[in-house]
Design a protein around this motif. Sequence first.
Motif, PDB file in Angstrom:
ATOM      1  N   MET A 182       0.824  -1.206   0.000  1.00 23.19           N
ATOM      2  CA  MET A 182       0.000   0.000   0.000  1.00 23.19           C
ATOM      3  C   MET A 182       0.858   1.257   0.000  1.00 23.19           C
ATOM      4  O   MET A 182       0.430   2.311  -0.498  1.00 23.19           O
ATOM      5  CB  MET A 182      -0.935  -0.006   1.215  1.00 23.19           C
ATOM      6  CG  MET A 182      -2.005  -1.071   1.161  1.00 23.19           C
ATOM      7  SD  MET A 182      -2.878  -1.115  -0.432  1.00 23.19           S
ATOM      8  CE  MET A 182      -3.445   0.580  -0.569  1.00 23.19           C
ATOM      9  N   GLN A 183       2.051   1.185   0.545  1.00 23.30           N
ATOM     10  CA  GLN A 183       2.946   2.334   0.485  1.00 23.30           C
ATOM     11  C   GLN A 183       3.380   2.604  -0.959  1.00 23.30           C
ATOM     12  O   GLN A 183       3.475   3.760  -1.382  1.00 23.30           O
ATOM     13  CB  GLN A 183       4.166   2.086   1.375  1.00 23.30           C
ATOM     14  CG  GLN A 183       3.836   2.056   2.859  1.00 23.30           C
ATOM     15  CD  GLN A 183       5.012   1.617   3.716  1.00 23.30           C
ATOM     16  OE1 GLN A 183       5.796   0.757   3.316  1.00 23.30           O
ATOM     17  NE2 GLN A 183       5.148   2.202   4.894  1.00 23.30           N
ATOM     18  N   ILE A 184       3.620   1.532  -1.713  1.00 22.47           N
ATOM     19  CA  ILE A 184       3.967   1.665  -3.126  1.00 22.47           C
ATOM     20  C   ILE A 184       2.802   2.288  -3.887  1.00 22.47           C
ATOM     21  O   ILE A 184       2.975   3.211  -4.696  1.00 22.47           O
ATOM     22  CB  ILE A 184       4.313   0.297  -3.732  1.00 22.47           C
ATOM     23  CG1 ILE A 184       5.532  -0.305  -3.042  1.00 22.47           C
ATOM     24  CG2 ILE A 184       4.541   0.413  -5.233  1.00 22.47           C
ATOM     25  CD1 ILE A 184       6.800   0.464  -3.266  1.00 22.47           C
ATOM     26  N   ILE A 185       1.596   1.768  -3.652  1.00 18.07           N
ATOM     27  CA  ILE A 185       0.419   2.280  -4.349  1.00 18.07           C
ATOM     28  C   ILE A 185       0.177   3.745  -3.995  1.00 18.07           C
ATOM     29  O   ILE A 185      -0.136   4.572  -4.869  1.00 18.07           O
ATOM     30  CB  ILE A 185      -0.821   1.430  -3.989  1.00 18.07           C
ATOM     31  CG1 ILE A 185      -0.693   0.039  -4.611  1.00 18.07           C
ATOM     32  CG2 ILE A 185      -2.098   2.107  -4.467  1.00 18.07           C
ATOM     33  CD1 ILE A 185      -1.844  -0.882  -4.284  1.00 18.07           C
ATOM     34  N   PHE A 186       0.340   4.092  -2.738  1.00 19.62           N
ATOM     35  CA  PHE A 186       0.090   5.466  -2.310  1.00 19.62           C
ATOM     36  C   PHE A 186       1.033   6.446  -3.002  1.00 19.62           C
ATOM     37  O   PHE A 186       0.608   7.445  -3.592  1.00 19.62           O
ATOM     38  CB  PHE A 186       0.237   5.578  -0.793  1.00 19.62           C
ATOM     39  CG  PHE A 186       0.149   6.988  -0.275  1.00 19.62           C
ATOM     40  CD1 PHE A 186      -1.037   7.694  -0.354  1.00 19.62           C
ATOM     41  CD2 PHE A 186       1.262   7.605   0.285  1.00 19.62           C
ATOM     42  CE1 PHE A 186      -1.124   9.004   0.115  1.00 19.62           C
ATOM     43  CE2 PHE A 186       1.193   8.904   0.752  1.00 19.62           C
ATOM     44  CZ  PHE A 186      -0.001   9.609   0.672  1.00 19.62           C
ATOM     45  N   CYS A 187       2.338   6.153  -2.959  1.00 20.67           N
ATOM     46  CA  CYS A 187       3.322   7.070  -3.546  1.00 20.67           C
ATOM     47  C   CYS A 187       3.317   7.006  -5.068  1.00 20.67           C
ATOM     48  O   CYS A 187       3.372   8.037  -5.746  1.00 20.67           O
ATOM     49  CB  CYS A 187       4.716   6.745  -3.016  1.00 20.67           C
ATOM     50  SG  CYS A 187       4.915   6.993  -1.237  1.00 20.67           S
ATOM     51  N   GLY A 188       3.269   5.785  -5.610  1.00 23.26           N
ATOM     52  CA  GLY A 188       3.380   5.633  -7.044  1.00 23.26           C
ATOM     53  C   GLY A 188       2.152   6.036  -7.815  1.00 23.26           C
ATOM     54  O   GLY A 188       2.252   6.410  -8.990  1.00 23.26           O
ATOM     55  N   THR A 189       0.988   5.982  -7.180  1.00 23.05           N
ATOM     56  CA  THR A 189      -0.262   6.251  -7.895  1.00 23.05           C
ATOM     57  C   THR A 189      -1.004   7.456  -7.349  1.00 23.05           C
ATOM     58  O   THR A 189      -1.266   8.425  -8.070  1.00 23.05           O
ATOM     59  CB  THR A 189      -1.177   5.015  -7.842  1.00 23.05           C
ATOM     60  OG1 THR A 189      -0.513   3.901  -8.448  1.00 23.05           O
ATOM     61  CG2 THR A 189      -2.474   5.275  -8.569  1.00 23.05           C
ATOM     62  N   VAL A 190      -1.372   7.427  -6.069  1.00 19.00           N
ATOM     63  CA  VAL A 190      -2.265   8.456  -5.518  1.00 19.00           C
ATOM     64  C   VAL A 190      -1.594   9.833  -5.514  1.00 19.00           C
ATOM     65  O   VAL A 190      -2.175  10.820  -5.985  1.00 19.00           O
ATOM     66  CB  VAL A 190      -2.717   8.053  -4.100  1.00 19.00           C
ATOM     67  CG1 VAL A 190      -3.565   9.172  -3.485  1.00 19.00           C
ATOM     68  CG2 VAL A 190      -3.508   6.756  -4.137  1.00 19.00           C
ATOM     69  N   VAL A 191      -0.389   9.912  -4.967  1.00 21.48           N
ATOM     70  CA  VAL A 191       0.301  11.203  -4.899  1.00 21.48           C
ATOM     71  C   VAL A 191       0.526  11.765  -6.298  1.00 21.48           C
ATOM     72  O   VAL A 191       0.277  12.955  -6.566  1.00 21.48           O
ATOM     73  CB  VAL A 191       1.643  11.068  -4.146  1.00 21.48           C
ATOM     74  CG1 VAL A 191       2.429  12.376  -4.226  1.00 21.48           C
ATOM     75  CG2 VAL A 191       1.400  10.682  -2.702  1.00 21.48           C
ATOM     76  N   ASN A 192       0.975  10.919  -7.217  1.00 20.57           N
ATOM     77  CA  ASN A 192       1.244  11.383  -8.573  1.00 20.57           C
ATOM     78  C   ASN A 192      -0.026  11.756  -9.324  1.00 20.57           C
ATOM     79  O   ASN A 192      -0.023  12.681 -10.140  1.00 20.57           O
ATOM     80  CB  ASN A 192       2.027  10.320  -9.348  1.00 20.57           C
ATOM     81  CG  ASN A 192       3.494  10.316  -8.963  1.00 20.57           C
ATOM     82  OD1 ASN A 192       4.140  11.350  -8.956  1.00 20.57           O
ATOM     83  ND2 ASN A 192       4.028   9.155  -8.630  1.00 20.57           N
TER      84      ASN A 192
END
Length: 296
Positions: A182-192
């Motif tokens: 979920m940390q990967i998804i948060f930074c890689g997708t949501v923030v971007n």
Amino acid sequence: MSSGSSSHVTGYAAAWCIVLVWSFWLIVSRVANDSGLTVYDLAALRYGLASLIAVPLCIYYKPWRGLRFFQIAVLSFILGPVYILFVFSGFLYAPAAHGGIFMNGLLPLISILFAIILMRVLPSVKQVVGGLLILVSAIVLAWDASVTSSADAWIGDVLFLTGALFFSAYMILAERWRLGAMQIIFCGTVVNAAIYMPIWVLWLPSGMADAPFGPFMLQAIYQGFVPNLIGLLFVAHASRTIGNGNTSFILAAVPGGGAILGALILGETLNLPSIIALVILTAGLLMSVKRRPVIS
């Protein structure tokens, strides 16, 4: 089976799943230029559609709680629009075969260099020999593909290589920071998505309104969900369980996978130098993968 043995099995399985994902991605990206979509549209599909799934998951799991602001900023930048626009722009200049060569085939060499420079870890003799074989095969593949490419192909190669540097840095951080899914998804997708989507809507050129339905749906489904969700999670799991080095070497199989799928799906032919180079690359790959001891 012990938990250590099981994690190694799933780690290697995840790494080879990435090979399949990225090999198909080369094929899909190869036909993206015929869809009428701009590189900015492809990035918007990548972040925008993936965020439809990622946002509810992140609201539930709150993965930012385990990350420092510095980690969020660095990881989001590495997986952000700069990286993906370099990659998509590479296909405007160089053949898709070059993408597999320079983004994936050279990952082991980049991994070795990063390990020497950042962690002062020297590679084994087998890894050096395997890396040299991979380098030779990459040079032969690039030369053979250049026969039919434009004079500007080197621009695409530089863009692909830059993308490989970004991706290798991501794998190193995934291993060293022990990043969760979920940390990967948060930074890689949501923030971007939060940063890029407003910029795309307001200022960037788009061909989405005129894109044919079939090609648009292919790009939307694959670019939107597969690499930015499934692919990144597989990479994170593989890097954590079998290490960045092993993951990088396994990903060197992507050029061969892309070439085989190109022949099967798009009817592309492989010249004799390319076939020989792919055999050399596979030999270098098998020699370079360093299996970690499994503690029962």
